[in-house]
Design a protein around this motif. Structure first.
Motif, PDB file in Angstrom:
ATOM      1  N   GLU A  22       0.021   3.361   5.650  1.00  0.00           N
ATOM      2  CA  GLU A  22      -0.225   4.823   6.166  1.00  0.00           C
ATOM      3  C   GLU A  22      -1.920   5.275   5.860  1.00  0.00           C
ATOM      4  O   GLU A  22      -2.303   5.912   6.517  1.00  0.00           O
ATOM      5  N   LYS A  23      -2.400   4.375   4.919  1.00  0.00           N
ATOM      6  CA  LYS A  23      -3.806   4.440   4.670  1.00  0.00           C
ATOM      7  C   LYS A  23      -4.626   3.952   5.785  1.00  0.00           C
ATOM      8  O   LYS A  23      -5.573   4.591   6.696  1.00  0.00           O
ATOM      9  N   LEU A  24      -4.244   3.040   6.636  1.00  0.00           N
ATOM     10  CA  LEU A  24      -4.905   2.388   7.453  1.00  0.00           C
ATOM     11  C   LEU A  24      -4.665   3.252   8.940  1.00  0.00           C
ATOM     12  O   LEU A  24      -5.537   3.420   9.808  1.00  0.00           O
ATOM     13  N   GLN A  25      -3.404   4.153   8.754  1.00  0.00           N
ATOM     14  CA  GLN A  25      -3.227   4.966  10.065  1.00  0.00           C
ATOM     15  C   GLN A  25      -3.985   6.293   9.691  1.00  0.00           C
ATOM     16  O   GLN A  25      -4.004   7.145  10.751  1.00  0.00           O
ATOM     17  N   GLY A  26      -4.649   6.487   8.787  1.00  0.00           N
ATOM     18  CA  GLY A  26      -5.274   7.850   8.490  1.00  0.00           C
ATOM     19  C   GLY A  26      -4.684   8.905   7.760  1.00  0.00           C
ATOM     20  O   GLY A  26      -5.035   9.902   7.664  1.00  0.00           O
ATOM     21  N   SER A  27      -3.309   8.530   7.710  1.00  0.00           N
ATOM     22  CA  SER A  27      -2.331   9.783   7.091  1.00  0.00           C
ATOM     23  C   SER A  27      -1.970   9.545   5.623  1.00  0.00           C
ATOM     24  O   SER A  27      -1.157  10.581   5.441  1.00  0.00           O
ATOM     25  N   GLY A  28      -2.358   8.661   5.008  1.00  0.00           N
ATOM     26  CA  GLY A  28      -1.817   8.429   3.928  1.00  0.00           C
ATOM     27  C   GLY A  28      -2.881   8.478   2.505  1.00  0.00           C
ATOM     28  O   GLY A  28      -4.205   8.251   2.858  1.00  0.00           O
ATOM     29  N   LYS A  29      -2.479   8.640   1.471  1.00  0.00           N
ATOM     30  CA  LYS A  29      -3.325   8.855   0.285  1.00  0.00           C
ATOM     31  C   LYS A  29      -2.677   7.619  -0.796  1.00  0.00           C
ATOM     32  O   LYS A  29      -1.538   7.721  -0.621  1.00  0.00           O
ATOM     33  N   LEU A  30      -3.242   7.079  -1.199  1.00  0.00           N
ATOM     34  CA  LEU A  30      -2.974   5.973  -2.050  1.00  0.00           C
ATOM     35  C   LEU A  30      -2.575   6.540  -3.667  1.00  0.00           C
ATOM     36  O   LEU A  30      -3.307   7.399  -4.163  1.00  0.00           O
ATOM     37  N   SER A  31      -1.593   6.013  -4.304  1.00  0.00           N
ATOM     38  CA  SER A  31      -1.287   6.597  -5.397  1.00  0.00           C
ATOM     39  C   SER A  31      -2.276   5.698  -6.591  1.00  0.00           C
ATOM     40  O   SER A  31      -3.057   4.688  -5.874  1.00  0.00           O
TER      41      SER A  31
END
Length: 69
Positions: A22-31
């Protein structure tokens, strides 16, 4: 070899894999836990989960192409 070992480690953990994808896709935040695990492995840089960035384009390109779905 280094990138393959890194990929194997990420693919072995479903939550880590999902958050990184998700981070690589630009849509996620890391816990917080994922951020510190990826930072200690050298995959991301930054001083907090909300400011995490993939360390370099080589990692970004390789992981984007090879990370399991």
């Amino acid at each position: 070899d280094h990138l393959r070992r890194l990929l194997e480690g990420v693919n072995a953990d479903r939550n880590l894999r999902t958050e990184l994808r998700e981070k690589l896709q630009g849509s996620g935040k890391l816990s917080r836990e994922t951020f510190f695990r990826l930072r200690s492995a050298g995959v991301v840089r930054g001083d907090a989960p909300d400011r995490a960035r993939i360390r370099c384009e080589i990692y970004r390109d390789f992981l984007t192409r090879h990370l399991d779905n």
